[in-house]
Design a protein around this motif. Structure first.
Motif, PDB file in Angstrom:
ATOM      1  N   ARG A 237       0.807  -1.227   0.000  1.00  0.00           N
ATOM      2  CA  ARG A 237       0.000   0.000   0.000  1.00  0.00           C
ATOM      3  C   ARG A 237       0.845   1.284   0.000  1.00  0.00           C
ATOM      4  NH1 ARG A 237      -4.995  -0.240   1.021  1.00  0.00           N
ATOM      5  NH2 ARG A 237      -4.794  -1.992   2.423  1.00  0.00           N
ATOM      6  N   PRO A 238       1.810   1.444   0.908  1.00  0.00           N
ATOM      7  CA  PRO A 238       2.575   2.700   0.888  1.00  0.00           C
ATOM      8  C   PRO A 238       3.415   2.872  -0.377  1.00  0.00           C
ATOM      9  CG  PRO A 238       3.398   1.240   2.612  1.00  0.00           C
ATOM     10  CD  PRO A 238       2.180   0.597   2.035  1.00  0.00           C
ATOM     11  N   VAL A 239       3.879   1.773  -0.953  1.00  0.00           N
ATOM     12  CA  VAL A 239       4.657   1.851  -2.189  1.00  0.00           C
ATOM     13  C   VAL A 239       3.772   2.354  -3.327  1.00  0.00           C
ATOM     14  CG1 VAL A 239       5.962   0.514  -3.890  1.00  0.00           C
ATOM     15  CG2 VAL A 239       6.221   0.026  -1.460  1.00  0.00           C
ATOM     16  N   VAL A 240       2.577   1.797  -3.412  1.00  0.00           N
ATOM     17  CA  VAL A 240       1.649   2.208  -4.467  1.00  0.00           C
ATOM     18  C   VAL A 240       1.236   3.671  -4.266  1.00  0.00           C
ATOM     19  CG1 VAL A 240      -0.636   1.795  -5.475  1.00  0.00           C
ATOM     20  CG2 VAL A 240       0.857  -0.141  -4.911  1.00  0.00           C
ATOM     21  N   GLN A 241       1.015   4.083  -3.028  1.00  0.00           N
ATOM     22  CA  GLN A 241       0.673   5.487  -2.759  1.00  0.00           C
ATOM     23  C   GLN A 241       1.818   6.399  -3.178  1.00  0.00           C
ATOM     24  OE1 GLN A 241      -0.226   5.082   1.419  1.00  0.00           O
ATOM     25  NE2 GLN A 241      -2.427   4.992   1.033  1.00  0.00           N
ATOM     26  N   TRP A 242       3.034   6.021  -2.849  1.00  0.00           N
ATOM     27  CA  TRP A 242       4.197   6.815  -3.221  1.00  0.00           C
ATOM     28  C   TRP A 242       4.322   6.905  -4.743  1.00  0.00           C
ATOM     29  CZ3 TRP A 242       9.616   4.591  -3.809  1.00  0.00           C
ATOM     30  CH2 TRP A 242      10.544   5.600  -4.051  1.00  0.00           C
ATOM     31  N   THR A 243       4.244   5.757  -5.420  1.00  0.00           N
ATOM     32  CA  THR A 243       4.346   5.737  -6.874  1.00  0.00           C
ATOM     33  C   THR A 243       3.244   6.574  -7.503  1.00  0.00           C
ATOM     34  OG1 THR A 243       5.382   3.561  -6.834  1.00  0.00           O
ATOM     35  CG2 THR A 243       4.363   4.236  -8.894  1.00  0.00           C
ATOM     36  N   SER A 244       2.032   6.437  -7.007  1.00  0.00           N
ATOM     37  CA  SER A 244       0.917   7.214  -7.547  1.00  0.00           C
ATOM     38  C   SER A 244       1.167   8.709  -7.400  1.00  0.00           C
ATOM     39  CB  SER A 244      -0.391   6.823  -6.858  1.00  0.00           C
ATOM     40  OG  SER A 244      -0.698   5.474  -7.154  1.00  0.00           O
ATOM     41  N   ALA A 245       1.726   9.111  -6.279  1.00  0.00           N
ATOM     42  CA  ALA A 245       2.032  10.527  -6.060  1.00  0.00           C
ATOM     43  C   ALA A 245       3.075  11.012  -7.062  1.00  0.00           C
ATOM     44  CB  ALA A 245       2.528  10.754  -4.632  1.00  0.00           C
ATOM     45  N   MET A 246       4.006  10.150  -7.431  1.00  0.00           N
ATOM     46  CA  MET A 246       5.046  10.537  -8.374  1.00  0.00           C
ATOM     47  C   MET A 246       4.519  10.651  -9.801  1.00  0.00           C
ATOM     48  SD  MET A 246       7.561  11.093  -6.424  1.00  0.00           S
ATOM     49  CE  MET A 246       9.009  11.197  -7.434  1.00  0.00           C
ATOM     50  N   LEU A 247       3.351  10.098 -10.073  1.00  0.00           N
ATOM     51  CA  LEU A 247       2.744  10.175 -11.399  1.00  0.00           C
ATOM     52  C   LEU A 247       1.930  11.454 -11.600  1.00  0.00           C
ATOM     53  CD1 LEU A 247       1.572   6.477 -11.738  1.00  0.00           C
ATOM     54  CD2 LEU A 247       3.383   7.592 -13.058  1.00  0.00           C
ATOM     55  N   GLU A 248       1.626  12.125 -10.522  1.00  0.00           N
ATOM     56  CA  GLU A 248       0.829  13.356 -10.576  1.00  0.00           C
ATOM     57  C   GLU A 248       1.757  14.564 -10.680  1.00  0.00           C
ATOM     58  OE1 GLU A 248      -2.542  13.436 -10.493  1.00  0.00           O
ATOM     59  OE2 GLU A 248      -2.533  11.242 -10.468  1.00  0.00           O
ATOM     60  N   PRO A 249       1.211  15.711 -11.114  1.00  0.00           N
ATOM     61  CA  PRO A 249       2.034  16.927 -11.044  1.00  0.00           C
ATOM     62  C   PRO A 249       2.475  17.152  -9.593  1.00  0.00           C
ATOM     63  CG  PRO A 249       0.056  17.320 -12.325  1.00  0.00           C
ATOM     64  CD  PRO A 249      -0.092  15.953 -11.699  1.00  0.00           C
ATOM     65  N   ALA A 250       3.736  17.485  -9.425  1.00  0.00           N
ATOM     66  CA  ALA A 250       4.305  17.594  -8.081  1.00  0.00           C
ATOM     67  C   ALA A 250       3.746  18.798  -7.335  1.00  0.00           C
ATOM     68  CB  ALA A 250       5.816  17.694  -8.162  1.00  0.00           C
ATOM     69  N   PRO A 251       3.119  18.558  -6.175  1.00  0.00           N
ATOM     70  CA  PRO A 251       2.688  19.685  -5.346  1.00  0.00           C
ATOM     71  C   PRO A 251       3.900  20.373  -4.708  1.00  0.00           C
ATOM     72  CG  PRO A 251       2.215  17.614  -4.247  1.00  0.00           C
ATOM     73  CD  PRO A 251       2.756  17.275  -5.597  1.00  0.00           C
ATOM     74  N   GLU A 252       3.698  21.551  -4.220  1.00  0.00           N
ATOM     75  CA  GLU A 252       4.787  22.364  -3.665  1.00  0.00           C
ATOM     76  C   GLU A 252       5.564  21.625  -2.573  1.00  0.00           C
ATOM     77  OE1 GLU A 252       7.221  25.497  -3.926  1.00  0.00           O
ATOM     78  OE2 GLU A 252       5.422  25.284  -5.135  1.00  0.00           O
ATOM     79  N   HIS A 253       4.845  20.944  -1.667  1.00  0.00           N
ATOM     80  CA  HIS A 253       5.558  20.285  -0.571  1.00  0.00           C
ATOM     81  C   HIS A 253       6.466  19.164  -1.084  1.00  0.00           C
ATOM     82  CE1 HIS A 253       2.318  17.270  -0.797  1.00  0.00           C
ATOM     83  NE2 HIS A 253       3.161  16.471  -0.160  1.00  0.00           N
ATOM     84  N   LEU A 254       6.061  18.488  -2.145  1.00  0.00           N
ATOM     85  CA  LEU A 254       6.894  17.431  -2.708  1.00  0.00           C
ATOM     86  C   LEU A 254       8.155  18.023  -3.340  1.00  0.00           C
ATOM     87  CD1 LEU A 254       7.591  14.593  -3.514  1.00  0.00           C
ATOM     88  CD2 LEU A 254       5.983  14.779  -5.410  1.00  0.00           C
TER      89      LEU A 254
END
Length: 116
Positions: free
Chosen positions: A51-68
């Motif tokens: 689960r956390p790996v998939v959440q992390w990967t999914s976040a990397m597929l989106e436009p990066a928010p400022e905090h990232l």
């Protein structure tokens, strides 16, 4: 079975971790039958670990928010930030504590700031 986009390079990690969960579960199960309940329990453990790996990967597929972006800049500039980021490849559950939301990221970055 867990499908995950390869963008963060976690496919082999996920497969190795799933294999370890299967082996550990089989050895701990002893001589009892490998019934549907056993199979479901193992599948649930594998999915929970992924689960956390998939959440992390999914976040990397989106436009990066400022905090990232701030986290990535910190990882490029501070060895302690880079270490924690790199360690997430082995222990992705740690990402859930600081990576996905601005408040967690701010707390993480504040913990890296020089004291004094």
């Amino acid at each position: 079975m867990v499908a995950n986009d390869p963008i963060t390079g976690q496919g082999a990690n996920g497969a190795a971790k799933a294999a370890a969960v299967h082996l550990e579960s089989i050895l701990a199960h002893g001589d009892r039958p490998f019934d549907r309940d056993f199979q479901q329990a193992v599948a649930d453990r594998v999915r929970e670990g992924a689960r956390p790996v998939v959440q992390w990967t999914s976040a990397m597929l989106e436009p990066a928010p400022e905090h990232l972006l701030g986290l990535l800049v910190a990882a490029a500039e501070l060895p302690s930030a880079a270490d924690r980021f790199a360690n997430g490849f082995d222990a992705a559950a740690d990402f859930g504590q600081w990576f996905p939301d601005p408040e967690g990221a701010a707390d993480h970055l504040a913990s890296l700031a020089p004291r004094g």
